[in-house]
Design a protein around this motif. Structure first.
Motif, PDB file in Angstrom:
ATOM      1  N   TRP A  25      31.862  43.195  29.396  1.00  0.00           N
ATOM      2  CA  TRP A  25      33.308  43.397  29.389  1.00  0.00           C
ATOM      3  C   TRP A  25      33.959  42.667  28.215  1.00  0.00           C
ATOM      4  O   TRP A  25      34.982  43.109  27.700  1.00  0.00           O
ATOM      5  N   SER A  37      25.899  43.069  25.557  1.00  0.00           N
ATOM      6  CA  SER A  37      26.531  44.379  25.607  1.00  0.00           C
ATOM      7  C   SER A  37      25.815  45.303  26.590  1.00  0.00           C
ATOM      8  O   SER A  37      24.598  45.220  26.777  1.00  0.00           O
ATOM      9  N   LEU A  72      30.945  51.952  33.321  1.00  0.00           N
ATOM     10  CA  LEU A  72      30.012  51.369  34.287  1.00  0.00           C
ATOM     11  C   LEU A  72      30.094  52.101  35.623  1.00  0.00           C
ATOM     12  O   LEU A  72      29.062  52.355  36.264  1.00  0.00           O
ATOM     13  N   THR A 118      35.140  34.834  28.550  1.00  0.00           N
ATOM     14  CA  THR A 118      36.113  35.927  28.635  1.00  0.00           C
ATOM     15  C   THR A 118      37.422  35.519  27.971  1.00  0.00           C
ATOM     16  O   THR A 118      37.995  36.271  27.170  1.00  0.00           O
ATOM     17  N   VAL A 125      38.540  46.797  28.476  1.00  0.00           N
ATOM     18  CA  VAL A 125      37.978  46.359  29.756  1.00  0.00           C
ATOM     19  C   VAL A 125      38.044  47.497  30.766  1.00  0.00           C
ATOM     20  O   VAL A 125      37.087  47.756  31.507  1.00  0.00           O
ATOM     21  N   HIS A 138      29.281  38.604  28.223  1.00  0.00           N
ATOM     22  CA  HIS A 138      29.028  39.784  29.046  1.00  0.00           C
ATOM     23  C   HIS A 138      29.627  41.043  28.427  1.00  0.00           C
ATOM     24  O   HIS A 138      30.399  40.994  27.468  1.00  0.00           O
ATOM     25  N   ASP A 148      31.773  44.739  24.787  1.00  0.00           N
ATOM     26  CA  ASP A 148      32.068  46.172  24.693  1.00  0.00           C
ATOM     27  C   ASP A 148      33.504  46.498  25.073  1.00  0.00           C
ATOM     28  O   ASP A 148      33.983  47.598  24.781  1.00  0.00           O
ATOM     29  N   GLY A 149      34.159  45.559  25.742  1.00  0.00           N
ATOM     30  CA  GLY A 149      35.532  45.788  26.169  1.00  0.00           C
ATOM     31  C   GLY A 149      36.543  45.118  25.266  1.00  0.00           C
ATOM     32  O   GLY A 149      37.178  45.754  24.428  1.00  0.00           O
ATOM     33  N   MET A 199      35.468  50.230  29.747  1.00  0.00           N
ATOM     34  CA  MET A 199      34.088  49.877  30.081  1.00  0.00           C
ATOM     35  C   MET A 199      33.877  49.831  31.592  1.00  0.00           C
ATOM     36  O   MET A 199      32.777  50.113  32.075  1.00  0.00           O
ATOM     37  N   GLY A 200      34.924  49.507  32.333  1.00  0.00           N
ATOM     38  CA  GLY A 200      34.818  49.590  33.786  1.00  0.00           C
ATOM     39  C   GLY A 200      34.574  51.018  34.239  1.00  0.00           C
ATOM     40  O   GLY A 200      33.769  51.275  35.146  1.00  0.00           O
TER      41      GLY A 200
END
Length: 321
Positions: free
Chosen positions: A223, A277, A243, A169, A236, A221, A226-227, A239-240
């Motif tokens: 986030w 992703s 999800l 991250t 972030v 991951h 894709d984030g 994408m949260g």
């Protein structure tokens, strides 16, 4: 046997036959020190797009579904053997260590985390604590210099499962703070609209910045991919929200009596989200197939014919306790 399961199983057998026919010339049960050589042979093979998709669909969705069916429906215990065999077949071609880990986690979750037909949060927490403690115990026992099998176990538990994604991250945040964002053009559909700014996949872009060269795939991951890589830190949050929307839709499909089964089938998808992703996990990783199987393929216990319809009154399926 339900109509869905009947047609699913016909498709599954056809998929396995096609997969074996495609890769039979290079399949081998690789030892840990041979995995990357086998994976290189897999990558060098000019296989069809369908065969490549089946690698993810079989290992992350269809084989785990069969395992779950066999675990939750006592009249279909044979499905466990079929799912195990199918997972081994895919491993013999692709040599992905996570394919074997999926088996361990699936059985561990079923026998340890599900108690009296419910998912036990305290047991889950205890399991993660023991997983962490075991990796540190192995490090201490080897004076922080593990070798051989111990090194493989520590790398898999501590680095790949617990540590690397948190570290990645920060790496992704650092790389894409000064590199062009993708605006989701790393997705196959979006790159038809928006130009992808790199010549290689995201993992290799980050890997080249992290260690140099062109051969290291620092995948991470959803986030991060894709984030952060797509839209920076606001990505972030976006994408949260995506999800969260998907989970709210899942709540409409997964009723409380289906939850233990759905959670067991979802294990590979959840593991995939920690390593790729969201959109890749849904399409290439079999997430959409998993959703369909949970929606339509929850096993209904059936009594053996010789015992009559009252059999399941005395022998209830674990799913319906």
């Amino acid at each position: 046997m339900t109509t869905f399961f009947f047609f699913f199983f016909i498709f599954y057998l056809s998929a396995i036959a096609f997969y074996i026919g495609t890769y039979r010339g290079m399949m081998s049960f690789s030892a840990m020190d041979e995995i990357y050589d086998q994976r290189a042979r897999f990558g060098a093979m000019q296989a069809s797009t369908l065969a490549l998709y089946l690698t993810g669909w079989l290992s992350n969705a269809m084989n785990p579904y069969l395992l779950a069916v066999g675990l939750f429906d006592r009249t279909r215990r044979w499905a466990i053997a079929v799912g195990l065999a199918g997972q081994v077949i895919v491993f013999m071609a692709f040599a992905g260590k996570m394919m074997l880990v999926i088996l361990i986690v699936t059985f561990g979750f079923y026998f340890f985390a599900i108690n009296k037909g419910r998912i036990s949060a305290p047991r889950l927490a205890f399991g993660f604590a023991m997983l962490t403690a075991s990796s540190f115990a192995m490090l201490v026992a080897t004076d922080y210099q593990p070798v051989g099998t111990t090194l493989d176990m520590v790398a898999l538990i501590y680095m790949r499962t617990l540590g690397i994604q948190g570290a990645m991250t920060g790496v992704y945040a650092d790389v894409f703070s000064s590199s062009p964002l993708t605006y989701w053009s790393h997705m196959n559909i979006m790159n038809m609209i928006i130009d992808y700014p790199y010549k290689v996949p995201l993992g290799y872009v980050v890997g080249s910045r992290l260690v140099g060269g062109t051969g290291f795939n620092a995948n991470s991951h959803f986030w991060a991919t894709d984030g952060i890589a797509a839209y920076g830190m606001p990505g972030v949050v976006i994408m949260g929200a995506v999800l969260g929307l998907l989970l709210s839709l899942a709540n409409k499909v997964v009723t409380p009596d289906r939850l233990p089964f759905a959670a067991t089938v979802s294990i590979p998808f959840i593991m995939s989200l920690g390593n790729s992703s969201l959109f890749t996990s849904l399409v290439t990783g079999g997430g959409l197939i998993m959703v369909m199987m949970i929606a339509y393929g929850v096993p209904q216990p059936q009594a053996p014919r010789e015992r009559g319809a009252s059999y399941w009154h005395h022998m209830p399926s674990r799913l319906f306790r």
